[in-house]
Design a protein around this motif. Structure first.
Motif, PDB file in Angstrom:
ATOM      1  N   HIS A 226       4.021   3.162  -7.661  1.00  0.00           N
ATOM      2  CA  HIS A 226       3.504   4.407  -6.486  1.00  0.00           C
ATOM      3  C   HIS A 226       3.200   3.404  -5.534  1.00  0.00           C
ATOM      4  O   HIS A 226       3.240   3.522  -4.416  1.00  0.00           O
ATOM      5  N   TYR A 227       2.642   2.220  -6.088  1.00  0.00           N
ATOM      6  CA  TYR A 227       2.672   1.267  -4.648  1.00  0.00           C
ATOM      7  C   TYR A 227       3.177   0.204  -4.308  1.00  0.00           C
ATOM      8  O   TYR A 227       3.560   0.468  -2.978  1.00  0.00           O
ATOM      9  N   GLN A 228       4.305   0.227  -5.144  1.00  0.00           N
ATOM     10  CA  GLN A 228       5.316   0.191  -4.784  1.00  0.00           C
ATOM     11  C   GLN A 228       6.435   0.515  -3.275  1.00  0.00           C
ATOM     12  O   GLN A 228       6.622   0.439  -2.620  1.00  0.00           O
ATOM     13  N   LYS A 229       5.837   2.153  -3.501  1.00  0.00           N
ATOM     14  CA  LYS A 229       7.588   3.268  -2.735  1.00  0.00           C
ATOM     15  C   LYS A 229       6.326   3.026  -1.524  1.00  0.00           C
ATOM     16  O   LYS A 229       6.820   2.768  -0.630  1.00  0.00           O
ATOM     17  N   GLN A 230       4.653   3.576  -1.856  1.00  0.00           N
ATOM     18  CA  GLN A 230       3.846   3.221  -0.610  1.00  0.00           C
ATOM     19  C   GLN A 230       3.619   1.472   0.572  1.00  0.00           C
ATOM     20  O   GLN A 230       3.482   2.075   1.527  1.00  0.00           O
ATOM     21  N   LEU A 231       3.792   0.790  -0.521  1.00  0.00           N
ATOM     22  CA  LEU A 231       4.301   0.099   0.726  1.00  0.00           C
ATOM     23  C   LEU A 231       5.317  -0.280   1.517  1.00  0.00           C
ATOM     24  O   LEU A 231       5.190  -0.860   3.068  1.00  0.00           O
ATOM     25  N   GLU A 232       6.248   0.148   0.758  1.00  0.00           N
ATOM     26  CA  GLU A 232       8.302   0.245   1.636  1.00  0.00           C
ATOM     27  C   GLU A 232       7.543   1.164   2.201  1.00  0.00           C
ATOM     28  O   GLU A 232       7.687   1.189   4.074  1.00  0.00           O
ATOM     29  N   ILE A 233       7.069   2.561   2.762  1.00  0.00           N
ATOM     30  CA  ILE A 233       6.560   3.393   3.361  1.00  0.00           C
ATOM     31  C   ILE A 233       5.423   2.789   4.536  1.00  0.00           C
ATOM     32  O   ILE A 233       5.973   2.562   5.925  1.00  0.00           O
ATOM     33  N   SER A 234       4.549   2.158   3.463  1.00  0.00           N
ATOM     34  CA  SER A 234       3.461   1.302   4.704  1.00  0.00           C
ATOM     35  C   SER A 234       3.646   0.301   5.832  1.00  0.00           C
ATOM     36  O   SER A 234       4.281  -0.208   6.678  1.00  0.00           O
ATOM     37  N   HIS A 235       5.367  -0.237   4.919  1.00  0.00           N
ATOM     38  CA  HIS A 235       5.576  -1.960   5.602  1.00  0.00           C
ATOM     39  C   HIS A 235       7.009  -0.927   6.533  1.00  0.00           C
ATOM     40  O   HIS A 235       6.988  -1.451   7.989  1.00  0.00           O
ATOM     41  N   GLN A 236       7.251   0.588   6.850  1.00  0.00           N
ATOM     42  CA  GLN A 236       8.580   0.777   7.380  1.00  0.00           C
ATOM     43  C   GLN A 236       7.227   1.252   8.937  1.00  0.00           C
ATOM     44  O   GLN A 236       7.665   1.161  10.139  1.00  0.00           O
TER      45      GLN A 236
END
Length: 291
Positions: A226-236
């Motif tokens: 979950h946090y990996q996906k949120q991190l990727e979205i935040s990075h974009q």
């Protein structure tokens, strides 16, 4: 390295574990408890796996690349094995999987690919050690110790190969039949651990206790995903905001990104350390079976 935000967080977690293991080894060495050098050799193998996994070993195309499958529905990585490619192609076109299940299955295929990579690295290490050992003319007590080290490495190879064979059979079955809705676990690493635990020398009570621990471990992995996906979205989002020139908006996004990055690193470390501990316990049970 051109690594994504998620891969950088994973690299941080892997290096943190490596650093902790090396500090523990230095204490053991100072106390004279690694005379045969087996623990030092294992540390080197682990570092070699990390270097290969993240493309830091100086070899082209050695990195286990990221996949964009989660974000946009297309995989940007290859599986480096015709059998796996064939199974994955069959699964994608079978119509038996939802998008979420395909996402989960792709993670299983990537996990299997990484297991094969680690096995090959260990196999290469063992082969080099055997070549050196064969060239020794006079047998000695030191060489007897090295023979024991080789024996332990062959046992580790055997365990890894067993896991690879079990994993491939599972992928073959799932790719043809779809996911079993009554399946106890979903995460590839947990499924591997459970299959191996059932083959180890555990009592029914110990196995049941291990099953419960695996459930907690799987929940921890899901939280990390979950946090990996949120991190990727935040990075974009951060990359997008950087181009707008809005400093306040940029600072808020930077703060959120930093928070997610730190949380992802922390969870990644905990997951990998827990996996290391669980794998060690199963390995001891499997070794006891062979005695």
């Amino acid at each position: 390295l051109h690594l994504s935000a998620v891969k950088l967080a994973e690299l941080h977690s892997d290096l943190k574990i490596q650093e902790k293991d090396e500090l523990s080894w230095k204490k053991l060495k100072a106390e004279g408890l690694d005379e045969d050098g087996e623990k030092e050799a294992k540390l080197r193998r682990n570092l070699n796996v990390i270097m290969t996994k993240y493309g830091m070993n100086g070899k082209k195309d050695s990195q286990l690349d990221d996949t964009n499958y989660i974000e946009d529905g297309t995989e940007s990585d290859t599986l480096d094995d015709p059998r796996l490619e064939k199974l994955w192609s069959k699964a994608k076109t079978s119509g038996k999987f939802s998008d979420e299940e395909l996402d989960k299955l792709w993670r299983e295929f990537k996990h299997h690919k990484e297991k094969i990579r680690e096995y090959n690295i260990l196999l290469e290490t063992v082969s080099r050690t055997e070549d050196i050992h064969k060239n020794v003319i006079n047998p000695s007590e030191e060489n007897l110790v090295k023979e024991e080290i080789l024996h332990n490495k062959h046992r580790e190879l055997k365990d890894k190969l067993r896991s690879i064979n079990q994993g491939f059979e599972r992928l073959r079955k799932v790719s043809h039949q779809g996911y079993d809705t009554t399946s106890e676990f979903e995460e590839p690493r947990v499924i591997d651990l459970w299959d191996m635990a059932k083959s180890a020398n555990f009592t029914e009570k110990e196995l049941e206790s291990f099953r419960e621990e695996l459930k907690h471990f799987e929940a921890k992995i899901e939280k990390h995903h979950h946090y990996q996906k949120q991190l990727e979205i935040s990075h974009q989002k951060l990359k997008h905001v950087e181009g707008t020139g809005d400093k306040d908006h940029l600072n808020r996004n930077k703060e959120k990104y930093a928070m997610l990055e730190e949380k992802t690193k922390e969870l990644g470390y905990k997951v990998k350390k827990h996996l290391q501990d669980l794998s060690s316990r199963i390995s001891q049970g499997l070794q006891h079976n062979e005695l």
